[in-house]
Design a protein around this motif. Structure first.
Motif: not given
Length: 111
Positions: A3-9, A19-20, A78-93, A95-99
């Protein structure tokens, strides 16, 4: 499924999608209609797919490469927990990812 959760600013939930494992977050965001440009189409040559990952989920991700860190230095809001979405590959482990989509993000290709 992840489950990918997209949050507004402002932090409010915009959309939750499934997502798979193996999918790239940038592709999931595009499919979900999120305002992430990804001008370089995910080859890590820009910072237009910058997202801010929830703190709990950030700790579960592999560390960013030096190249990604250099591009994040150019990203607006940018913050301490900033990442580029192109570099995050979802993995089976995962359960959720919030951005959170940073303020001022816009996908110029799709308005």
């Amino acid at each position: 499924m992840i489950k990918v959760r997209f949050h507004k600013p402002d932090g409010t939930l915009d959309k939750e999608v499934e997502a798979k494992s193996g999918q790239r977050l940038l592709d999931v965001a595009w499919a979900a209609g999120q305002p992430i440009e990804g001008a370089c189409e995910g080859v890590m040559a820009c910072s237009t797919c910058h997202v801010i990952v929830d703190k709990v989920d950030f700790e579960k991700l592999p560390h960013a490469s030096d190249e990604e860190e250099d591009l994040l230095d150019l990203a607006a809001h940018a913050t301490r927990t900033s990442r580029l979405a192109c570099q995050i590959i979802l993995t089976e482990d995962m359960e959720t990812l919030g951005v959170r989509i940073p303020a001022g993000s816009k996908n110029w290709l799709y308005g």
